[in-house]
Design a protein around this motif. Structure first.
Motif, PDB file in Angstrom:
ATOM      1  N   GLY A 100     -12.102  15.567  27.902  1.00 57.90           N
ATOM      2  CA  GLY A 100     -11.377  16.575  27.152  1.00 57.90           C
ATOM      3  C   GLY A 100     -11.908  17.958  27.462  1.00 57.90           C
ATOM      4  O   GLY A 100     -12.138  18.764  26.564  1.00 57.90           O
ATOM      5  N   TYR A 101     -12.086  18.247  28.759  1.00 58.29           N
ATOM      6  CA  TYR A 101     -12.712  19.493  29.216  1.00 58.29           C
ATOM      7  C   TYR A 101     -11.631  20.537  29.464  1.00 58.29           C
ATOM      8  O   TYR A 101     -10.847  20.431  30.408  1.00 58.29           O
ATOM      9  CB  TYR A 101     -13.501  19.192  30.492  1.00 58.29           C
ATOM     10  CG  TYR A 101     -14.407  20.291  30.989  1.00 58.29           C
ATOM     11  CD1 TYR A 101     -15.194  21.040  30.114  1.00 58.29           C
ATOM     12  CD2 TYR A 101     -14.490  20.561  32.347  1.00 58.29           C
ATOM     13  CE1 TYR A 101     -16.041  22.022  30.587  1.00 58.29           C
ATOM     14  CE2 TYR A 101     -15.340  21.544  32.830  1.00 58.29           C
ATOM     15  CZ  TYR A 101     -16.105  22.268  31.947  1.00 58.29           C
ATOM     16  OH  TYR A 101     -16.949  23.245  32.425  1.00 58.29           O
ATOM     17  N   SER A 102     -11.587  21.554  28.624  1.00 56.43           N
ATOM     18  CA  SER A 102     -10.526  22.563  28.689  1.00 56.43           C
ATOM     19  C   SER A 102     -10.761  23.583  29.796  1.00 56.43           C
ATOM     20  O   SER A 102     -11.887  24.012  30.031  1.00 56.43           O
ATOM     21  CB  SER A 102     -10.430  23.312  27.355  1.00 56.43           C
ATOM     22  OG  SER A 102     -10.258  22.412  26.284  1.00 56.43           O
ATOM     23  N   ILE A 103      -9.676  23.966  30.446  1.00 55.88           N
ATOM     24  CA  ILE A 103      -9.741  25.019  31.465  1.00 55.88           C
ATOM     25  C   ILE A 103      -9.804  26.374  30.756  1.00 55.88           C
ATOM     26  O   ILE A 103      -8.924  26.704  29.959  1.00 55.88           O
ATOM     27  CB  ILE A 103      -8.506  24.985  32.379  1.00 55.88           C
ATOM     28  CG1 ILE A 103      -8.396  23.648  33.104  1.00 55.88           C
ATOM     29  CG2 ILE A 103      -8.549  26.127  33.380  1.00 55.88           C
ATOM     30  CD1 ILE A 103      -7.114  23.484  33.900  1.00 55.88           C
ATOM     31  N   THR A 104     -10.849  27.138  31.024  1.00 60.97           N
ATOM     32  CA  THR A 104     -10.967  28.493  30.482  1.00 60.97           C
ATOM     33  C   THR A 104     -11.420  29.434  31.603  1.00 60.97           C
ATOM     34  O   THR A 104     -11.982  28.984  32.606  1.00 60.97           O
ATOM     35  CB  THR A 104     -11.994  28.579  29.334  1.00 60.97           C
ATOM     36  OG1 THR A 104     -13.317  28.397  29.854  1.00 60.97           O
ATOM     37  CG2 THR A 104     -11.711  27.521  28.271  1.00 60.97           C
ATOM     38  N   ASN A 120      -3.156  20.527  25.323  1.00 61.15           N
ATOM     39  CA  ASN A 120      -3.840  20.460  24.040  1.00 61.15           C
ATOM     40  C   ASN A 120      -3.711  21.807  23.327  1.00 61.15           C
ATOM     41  O   ASN A 120      -3.327  22.805  23.931  1.00 61.15           O
ATOM     42  CB  ASN A 120      -5.318  20.123  24.270  1.00 61.15           C
ATOM     43  CG  ASN A 120      -6.087  19.972  22.973  1.00 61.15           C
ATOM     44  OD1 ASN A 120      -5.692  19.230  22.082  1.00 61.15           O
ATOM     45  ND2 ASN A 120      -7.188  20.698  22.852  1.00 61.15           N
ATOM     46  N   ARG A 121      -4.027  21.828  22.036  1.00 61.78           N
ATOM     47  CA  ARG A 121      -4.100  23.073  21.277  1.00 61.78           C
ATOM     48  C   ARG A 121      -5.389  23.083  20.464  1.00 61.78           C
ATOM     49  O   ARG A 121      -5.916  22.024  20.112  1.00 61.78           O
ATOM     50  CB  ARG A 121      -2.917  23.197  20.305  1.00 61.78           C
ATOM     51  CG  ARG A 121      -1.556  23.297  20.948  1.00 61.78           C
ATOM     52  CD  ARG A 121      -0.500  23.598  19.885  1.00 61.78           C
ATOM     53  NE  ARG A 121      -0.484  22.591  18.820  1.00 61.78           N
ATOM     54  CZ  ARG A 121       0.113  22.752  17.637  1.00 61.78           C
ATOM     55  NH1 ARG A 121       0.733  23.887  17.358  1.00 61.78           N
ATOM     56  NH2 ARG A 121       0.093  21.787  16.732  1.00 61.78           N
ATOM     57  N   GLU A 221      -5.103  23.422  28.681  1.00 57.01           N
ATOM     58  CA  GLU A 221      -4.965  22.202  29.482  1.00 57.01           C
ATOM     59  C   GLU A 221      -6.344  21.610  29.752  1.00 57.01           C
ATOM     60  O   GLU A 221      -7.322  22.337  29.920  1.00 57.01           O
ATOM     61  CB  GLU A 221      -4.269  22.515  30.809  1.00 57.01           C
ATOM     62  CG  GLU A 221      -2.828  22.965  30.662  1.00 57.01           C
ATOM     63  CD  GLU A 221      -2.203  23.349  31.991  1.00 57.01           C
ATOM     64  OE1 GLU A 221      -1.106  22.849  32.293  1.00 57.01           O
ATOM     65  OE2 GLU A 221      -2.823  24.145  32.725  1.00 57.01           O
ATOM     66  N   TYR A 222      -6.380  20.285  29.805  1.00 55.79           N
ATOM     67  CA  TYR A 222      -7.602  19.576  30.161  1.00 55.79           C
ATOM     68  C   TYR A 222      -7.615  19.293  31.665  1.00 55.79           C
ATOM     69  O   TYR A 222      -6.582  19.005  32.267  1.00 55.79           O
ATOM     70  CB  TYR A 222      -7.684  18.231  29.442  1.00 55.79           C
ATOM     71  CG  TYR A 222      -8.026  18.299  27.971  1.00 55.79           C
ATOM     72  CD1 TYR A 222      -8.596  19.428  27.409  1.00 55.79           C
ATOM     73  CD2 TYR A 222      -7.781  17.200  27.149  1.00 55.79           C
ATOM     74  CE1 TYR A 222      -8.915  19.458  26.062  1.00 55.79           C
ATOM     75  CE2 TYR A 222      -8.101  17.228  25.795  1.00 55.79           C
ATOM     76  CZ  TYR A 222      -8.665  18.367  25.250  1.00 55.79           C
ATOM     77  OH  TYR A 222      -8.988  18.394  23.917  1.00 55.79           O
ATOM     78  N   ALA A 223      -8.799  19.347  32.241  1.00 55.21           N
ATOM     79  CA  ALA A 223      -8.978  18.987  33.646  1.00 55.21           C
ATOM     80  C   ALA A 223     -10.391  18.466  33.815  1.00 55.21           C
ATOM     81  O   ALA A 223     -11.199  18.474  32.875  1.00 55.21           O
ATOM     82  CB  ALA A 223      -8.732  20.193  34.549  1.00 55.21           C
TER      83      ALA A 223
END
Length: 264
Positions: A100-104, A120-121, A221-223
């Protein structure tokens, strides 16, 4: 004086050796002939967690197993301190961050992301009987989230909102602890990943005791996060992931973990 100089020289030599070691490890490239180590937060259900039998399970872990079986690459799962995830990656202790690693934007400066695979939110959760209905209602209130998380980054990006709180956001090592604070009434609201929150509340049977506000801290988004030197491996990885989406395997795995949530 001579002894002091020798000591200083020794310290400097050790320092530069350590720097060279870290640099060499951060330049490491994944070798297909060697096994890969997947770093994950073992409290982050349903993406990766330890079940009642003490086994590591979850959507991302099942997805990873299918990807690397197709690639013919040996793999193992390594629980990590989520606040140290990028350090674990770039020192070579793990080969990827997958949980569940969010793109930032901040993370893109230090890791190479795979193609995104799920949306995701970052949502705000309060007790069902709370009078809080908006971000504005949180003025003077206490808020909690996970440390070094995309949730925290999203909160801190809204400086006016943060300054309206009773104090800086309270952070914990895991989202389990974050929910515990809300359950015990020590905070007025929490900010968490919507996918994880929905699963957690559904499984705990407490869904009716809480509600999500209409306002949130943005979509994401998760990646999977790799070292920036792993370009060729990530290209192969993305190809396999796309194949799984095209042939229906991804949807099948996803339904094992999210079918109840999506039907709500």
């Amino acid at each position: 004086m001579k002894k002091m100089i020798k000591v200083l020289i020794s310290i400097l030599a050790a320092f530069f050796m350590l720097q060279n070691t870290v640099s060499a490890q951060s330049d490491k490239v994944i070798n297909n002939d060697e096994g890969v180590v997947i770093g994950f937060d073992d409290t982050f259900a349903p993406f990766g967690f330890k079940n009642d039998e003490g086994e590591y399970v979850g959507f991302d872990l099942e997805l990873a197993a299918e990807v690397f079986n197709r690639m013919g690459v040996e793999y193992s799962f390594q629980p990590i301190d989520w606040s140290m995830k990028e350090t674990e990656l770039n020192t070579g202790n793990i080969d990827m961050i997958w949980n569940g690693y969010s793109i930032t934007e901040e993370r893109e400066k230090v890791v190479l992301f795979s193609d995104p695979y799920i949306e995701n939110r970052q949502v705000i959760i309060v007790p069902v009987d709370s009078e809080i209905n908006s971000k504005a209602d949180l003025a003077g209130k206490f808020l909690a989230t996970q440390e070094q998380s995309a949730s925290l980054e999203a909160i801190l990006a809204e400086e006016d909102f943060v300054s309206s709180l009773a104090d800086e956001p309270i952070t914990y090592a895991t989202f389990v602890e974050v929910f515990s604070d809300l359950n015990n009434g020590r905070v007025d609201a929490i900010v968490v990943d919507e996918t994880m929150a929905s699963y957690y509340l559904e499984q705990s049977g407490d869904a009716e005791n809480y509600r999500m506000l209409d306002e949130n801290f943005g979509e994401e988004e998760y990646a999977v996060g790799f070292r920036q030197s792993d370009v060729e491996f990530v290209e192969m990885f993305n190809t396999i992931l796309k194949d799984m989406m095209d042939d229906g395997t991804f949807a099948e795995i996803k339904s094992n973990w999210f079918s109840e949530i999506e039907a709500e």
